[in-house]
Each structure stands twice: as C-alpha cells, then as structure tokens.
Write an enzyme that holds these catalytic residues in place. Structure first.
Site, PDB file in Angstrom:
ATOM      1  N   HIS A   1      -8.153  -0.623   5.778  1.00 51.99           N
ATOM      2  CA  HIS A   1      -8.029  -2.124   6.463  1.00 51.99           C
ATOM      3  C   HIS A   1      -8.742  -2.867   5.537  1.00 51.99           C
ATOM      4  O   HIS A   1      -9.743  -1.888   4.956  1.00 51.99           O
ATOM      5  CB  HIS A   1      -9.024  -1.769   8.171  1.00 51.99           C
ATOM      6  CG  HIS A   1      -9.261  -3.333   8.340  1.00 51.99           C
ATOM      7  ND1 HIS A   1      -8.832  -3.820   9.649  1.00 51.99           N
ATOM      8  CD2 HIS A   1     -10.694  -3.920   8.818  1.00 51.99           C
ATOM      9  CE1 HIS A   1      -8.991  -4.528   9.884  1.00 51.99           C
ATOM     10  NE2 HIS A   1     -10.757  -4.469   9.512  1.00 51.99           N
TER      11      HIS A   1
ATOM     12  N   ARG B   1       0.694  -1.738  14.782  1.00 51.05           N
ATOM     13  CA  ARG B   1       0.395  -1.164  16.137  1.00 51.05           C
ATOM     14  C   ARG B   1      -0.277  -0.371  16.187  1.00 51.05           C
ATOM     15  O   ARG B   1      -1.387   0.491  15.811  1.00 51.05           O
ATOM     16  CB  ARG B   1       1.979  -0.999  16.949  1.00 51.05           C
ATOM     17  CG  ARG B   1       2.920  -1.468  16.564  1.00 51.05           C
ATOM     18  CD  ARG B   1       2.822  -2.392  18.196  1.00 51.05           C
ATOM     19  NE  ARG B   1       3.901  -3.255  18.367  1.00 51.05           N
ATOM     20  CZ  ARG B   1       3.542  -4.393  17.945  1.00 51.05           C
ATOM     21  NH1 ARG B   1       3.030  -4.585  16.973  1.00 51.05           N
ATOM     22  NH2 ARG B   1       5.054  -4.868  18.571  1.00 51.05           N
ATOM     23  N   ILE B   2      -1.342  -0.539  18.014  1.00 48.95           N
ATOM     24  CA  ILE B   2      -2.125   0.378  18.064  1.00 48.95           C
ATOM     25  C   ILE B   2      -2.517   1.247  18.946  1.00 48.95           C
ATOM     26  O   ILE B   2      -1.307   1.760  19.256  1.00 48.95           O
ATOM     27  CB  ILE B   2      -3.307  -0.200  18.754  1.00 48.95           C
ATOM     28  CG1 ILE B   2      -4.297  -1.529  18.283  1.00 48.95           C
ATOM     29  CG2 ILE B   2      -4.989   0.057  19.317  1.00 48.95           C
ATOM     30  CD1 ILE B   2      -5.343  -2.463  19.242  1.00 48.95           C
TER      31      ILE B   2
ATOM     32  N   ASN C   1      -6.105   5.041   7.695  1.00 48.16           N
ATOM     33  CA  ASN C   1      -5.795   3.529   8.487  1.00 48.16           C
ATOM     34  C   ASN C   1      -6.021   2.992   6.344  1.00 48.16           C
ATOM     35  O   ASN C   1      -7.533   3.272   6.083  1.00 48.16           O
ATOM     36  CB  ASN C   1      -5.818   3.213   9.186  1.00 48.16           C
ATOM     37  CG  ASN C   1      -5.707   1.944   9.723  1.00 48.16           C
ATOM     38  OD1 ASN C   1      -4.736   1.061   9.295  1.00 48.16           O
ATOM     39  ND2 ASN C   1      -6.582   0.953  10.153  1.00 48.16           N
TER      40      ASN C   1
ATOM     41  N   ASP D   1     -10.474   0.426  14.483  1.00 45.64           N
ATOM     42  CA  ASP D   1     -11.052   0.123  12.919  1.00 45.64           C
ATOM     43  C   ASP D   1     -11.800   0.433  13.154  1.00 45.64           C
ATOM     44  O   ASP D   1     -13.396   0.502  12.701  1.00 45.64           O
ATOM     45  CB  ASP D   1     -11.198  -1.440  12.630  1.00 45.64           C
ATOM     46  CG  ASP D   1     -10.328  -2.454  12.469  1.00 45.64           C
ATOM     47  OD1 ASP D   1      -9.176  -1.344  12.150  1.00 45.64           O
ATOM     48  OD2 ASP D   1      -9.558  -3.188  12.137  1.00 45.64           O
TER      49      ASP D   1
ATOM     50  N   ASN E   1       0.912  -1.411  -0.569  1.00 49.11           N
ATOM     51  CA  ASN E   1       0.304  -0.356  -0.431  1.00 49.11           C
ATOM     52  C   ASN E   1       0.562   1.314   0.054  1.00 49.11           C
ATOM     53  O   ASN E   1       0.561   2.271  -0.682  1.00 49.11           O
ATOM     54  CB  ASN E   1      -0.753  -0.072   1.244  1.00 49.11           C
ATOM     55  CG  ASN E   1      -2.281  -0.982   0.989  1.00 49.11           C
ATOM     56  OD1 ASN E   1      -3.232  -0.886  -0.266  1.00 49.11           O
ATOM     57  ND2 ASN E   1      -2.110  -1.894   1.504  1.00 49.11           N
TER      58      ASN E   1
ATOM     59  N   GLU F   1      -7.406  -2.509  -2.437  1.00 44.57           N
ATOM     60  CA  GLU F   1      -7.273  -1.229  -1.249  1.00 44.57           C
ATOM     61  C   GLU F   1      -5.882  -0.759  -1.896  1.00 44.57           C
ATOM     62  O   GLU F   1      -5.525   0.198  -2.016  1.00 44.57           O
ATOM     63  CB  GLU F   1      -5.510  -2.105  -0.900  1.00 44.57           C
ATOM     64  CG  GLU F   1      -6.319  -2.920   0.423  1.00 44.57           C
ATOM     65  CD  GLU F   1      -6.125  -3.739   1.379  1.00 44.57           C
ATOM     66  OE1 GLU F   1      -5.111  -3.511   2.064  1.00 44.57           O
ATOM     67  OE2 GLU F   1      -5.959  -5.094   1.647  1.00 44.57           O
TER      68      GLU F   1
ATOM     69  N   ARG G   1       4.047   2.220  26.210  1.00 43.92           N
ATOM     70  CA  ARG G   1       3.880   2.609  24.695  1.00 43.92           C
ATOM     71  C   ARG G   1       3.949   3.776  24.528  1.00 43.92           C
ATOM     72  O   ARG G   1       3.902   4.419  23.190  1.00 43.92           O
ATOM     73  CB  ARG G   1       1.942   2.112  24.912  1.00 43.92           C
ATOM     74  CG  ARG G   1       1.699   1.701  23.583  1.00 43.92           C
ATOM     75  CD  ARG G   1       0.818   0.914  22.639  1.00 43.92           C
ATOM     76  NE  ARG G   1      -0.536   0.073  24.136  1.00 43.92           N
ATOM     77  CZ  ARG G   1      -1.792   0.703  23.169  1.00 43.92           C
ATOM     78  NH1 ARG G   1      -2.026   0.648  22.308  1.00 43.92           N
ATOM     79  NH2 ARG G   1      -2.403   0.255  24.631  1.00 43.92           N
TER      80      ARG G   1
HETATM   81  C1  GRF Z   1      -2.957  -4.695   4.072  1.00 42.92           C
HETATM   82  O1  GRF Z   1      -4.164  -5.290   3.310  1.00 42.92           O
HETATM   83  C2  GRF Z   1      -3.601  -3.825   4.831  1.00 42.92           C
HETATM   84  O2  GRF Z   1      -4.944  -3.763   4.843  1.00 42.92           O
HETATM   85  C3  GRF Z   1      -3.846  -3.880   5.939  1.00 42.92           C
HETATM   86  O3  GRF Z   1      -2.349  -4.525   6.393  1.00 42.92           O
HETATM   87  C4  GRF Z   1      -2.552  -5.445   4.817  1.00 42.92           C
HETATM   88  C5  GRF Z   1      -0.889  -4.552   4.644  1.00 42.92           C
HETATM   89  O4  GRF Z   1      -0.641  -4.708   3.344  1.00 42.92           O
HETATM   90  N1  GRF Z   1      -4.020  -3.259   7.624  1.00 42.92           N
HETATM   91  P1  GRF Z   1       1.322  -4.096   2.396  1.00 42.92           P
HETATM   92  O5  GRF Z   1       2.137  -3.846   3.301  1.00 42.92           O
HETATM   93  O6  GRF Z   1       0.117  -2.822   2.196  1.00 42.92           O
HETATM   94  O7  GRF Z   1       1.682  -5.091   1.481  1.00 42.92           O
END
Ligand code: GRF
Length: 210
Positions: free
Chosen positions: A129, A111-112, A127, A165, A32, A194, A85
């Site tokens: 998800h 990490r949260i 973020n 989330d 991503n 994504e 944290r």
């Molecule tokens: C993705 O599926 C994202 O939605 C999730 O973790 C994965 C990360 O993939 N939170 P990348 O590291 O971006 O390839």
C-alpha cells in the site's frame, strides 16, 4: 490449496532452503510484480519464486511482464462476476490452486478480498500500500499525504485482513515530502521504495513460513 497455518511467525532463524511459492495478483501496470520477478530471477539467495500471476483485468500490462519472465498467467475477469463476489473469489481460488502458492501477493490488485478468500489461503495473503499505514488507507494516498501537510510519506507491506489496509505491518519504507511535490512526483518517489519494500518483506517472512 497448499496454503496452511495462518500467518503466525515462528523462529525467524529457522530458515529452510525450500523457496516459497509466490502467486501475484495484479490489476494493471505490474511494476511491483516486476520487482518480485527481478528479485526471484536474479538473486539466487532470494527465498521465493514467482510461480504464477493472476489478473482481474485482461489487458493489464503486468501480464506481459509475467510472460516475458516465463511465468504462467491467468485472467479472472472481475467484470464478469458483478454482484457475486463469492463466485469471483472461488474462480480465483480455482485458478491459482494448481500453482500451490505458499504466499499470495497483492500488487496493485484493485479488488477487496473477503474472509472467504483470505481463509482459503490460510491467511497467507500480503499487500503493498502506498502510504505509511495506518495513515491514508484507501485510494489517493499521495494527494492526501500532501494535503494533510505530512512531512513524510512511504509505503507499507502488510498482512491482509478483511478490514481494508489494516493487517499487521511487515515492512515500511519512508521518503520525505518536499514543498513543491505533486501527487505524481511523490508517487514516483514512493514507487522506488515500493520496489525495494516488497522483496524485503518476502525475505522477512519467508524463513518463518516453512
Ligand atoms: C502501487 O503504488 C501499489 O502500492 C498500489 O498500487 C500501485 C500498483 O502499481 N497498491 P504497480 O501495478 O505495481 O506498478
């Protein structure tokens, strides 16, 4: 930090020409991140630029992607801050501050974050998800979507709030679930979306943040 004013949307037509400064937080593969790097480096109309990448894992492949794109990186190893944290978040804030981020993008960052970090960023943390939130928060989203008998899956880019989330949704993209899908085959189909959703979300919020 240059972050300010929370995530209140103003007039979306009031686009400014200043590019938003994105700092991307990763823990692993970084595909991503790559989608954001590609959008910012190949499309002159993309309203943002990736100015830095932070990983909490020293050998995350995403760090290599950033280096290849000529983007500065930093590692803040969460392993070294077990049980503290606040100190981990302060170290991250100090590490990214010189990049003066407008938006902090979590991209596979495992990490949260607490309100301490989110507030220090003026609420401008987003973020991605891999589910159609509010369905399937947390991990193993694809297996859970198949188990639940869902007809479709997808991904969500959302504002980050302290509850995991759960923040306001910016963009969702959908894919069908097929009868012979495994968690892996579904994950691969969702991942394609994504990589479109994250740049799309940045386009959607960038003008309003100026
Ligand atoms: C993705 O599926 C994202 O939605 C999730 O973790 C994965 C990360 O993939 N939170 P990348 O590291 O971006 O390839």
């Amino acid at each position: 930090m240059s972050l300010q004013n929370g995530n209140k949307m103003t007039d979306p037509n009031q686009a400014s020409h200043r590019k938003q400064r994105l700092v991307v937080l990763i823990s692993g593969r970084g595909s991503n991140l790559q989608a954001l790097l590609d959008a910012s480096q190949t499309d002159p109309s993309f309203p943002a630029t990736v100015v830095g990448v932070l990983s909490n894992v020293p050998d995350a492949y995403g760090l290599e992607r950033a280096r290849q794109a000529g983007v500065p990186t930093v590692t803040v190893e969460s392993r070294l801050y077990k049980g503290n944290r606040m100190a981990f978040e302060d170290a991250m804030l100090a590490a990214i501050a010189p990049w003066q981020p407008d938006i902090v993008c979590l991209a596979g960052f495992m990490r949260i974050l607490t309100p301490h970090f989110i507030d220090a960023c003026g609420g401008r943390v987003i973020n991605i998800h891999p589910s159609l939130l509010p369905k399937h928060k947390g991990v193993d989203t694809h297996a859970r979507a198949i188990e639940a008998g869902d007809a479709e899956a997808g991904c969500t880019v959302h504002w980050v709030v302290p509850e995991m989330d759960s923040g306001e949704i910016i963009v969702q993209r959908r894919v069908p679930i097929f009868a012979d899908d495994t968690a892996d085959s579904l994950a691969a189909r969702v991942l394609v979306e994504e990589h479109k959703a994250y740049p799309e979300a940045i386009r959607k919020i960038a003008g309003a943040l100026n």
